[in-house]
Scaffold this motif. Structure first.
Motif: not given
Length: 157
Positions: A15-22, A143-151, A154-156
């Motif tokens: 569930f933590t991993t799902v929460g990282i991507f959403i 995911a923590f290293d490569f996925a970042r959410w903008s304001s 949007a995934l950047k």
């Protein structure tokens, strides 16, 4: 106790991993709820393994709930307790009438399609839960290293 602890870790990290991507909490909660619902339906508890549709069997084998349920059931029903070692008369096991002369523990396992499994499946469950945990820890680290959410959600990169 080890099996329940590993299962709790698996569910937590999944569930933590799902929460990282959403990006927002309400969407992540909804997705985790649907994921939990499909996991429970495919666990072999609501609909036992022999009755699962052929196209849904893969959910059973990758599901941490089914591995936890199988390991705990084998741990209980293969014990040497007098209650579970009571011999049943012929035809008394409604789950599998061919289990003549078997004990109550084997009949209870047959109700969930686990007849014929031995102690090694308990340790297969421990290994699966440990591997599942480590896999999703790795996914969440990436995911923590490569996925970042903008304001604007949007995934950047």
């Amino acid at each position: 106790m080890l099996i329940i602890f590993l299962f709790a870790l698996c569910i937590y990290v999944l569930f933590t991993t799902v929460g990282i991507f959403i990006p927002d909490q309400s969407s992540a909660t909804s997705l985790c709820g649907m994921l939990l619902m499909f996991s429970i339906f495919g666990s072999g508890y609501v609909l036992v393994y022999p009755l699962l549709p052929a196209w849904y069997v893969w959910v059973y084998w990758i599901n941490p709930i089914s591995w936890m349920l199988r390991s705990l059931s084998l741990n209980v029903y293969l014990q040497d307790f007098q209650t579970f070692q009571t011999q049943l008369p012929a035809g008394a096991c409604v789950a599998d009438p061919s289990l003549t002369g078997e004990n109550m523990g084997q009949c209870a396992l047959a109700l969930f399609g686990m007849n014929g499994l031995g102690w090694e499946w308990l340790w297969y469950g421990v290994a699966f839960l440990g591997g599942f945990f480590h896999f999703f820890v790795g996914v969440s680290i990436l995911a923590f290293d490569f996925a970042r959410w903008s304001s604007n959600n949007a995934l950047k990169k």
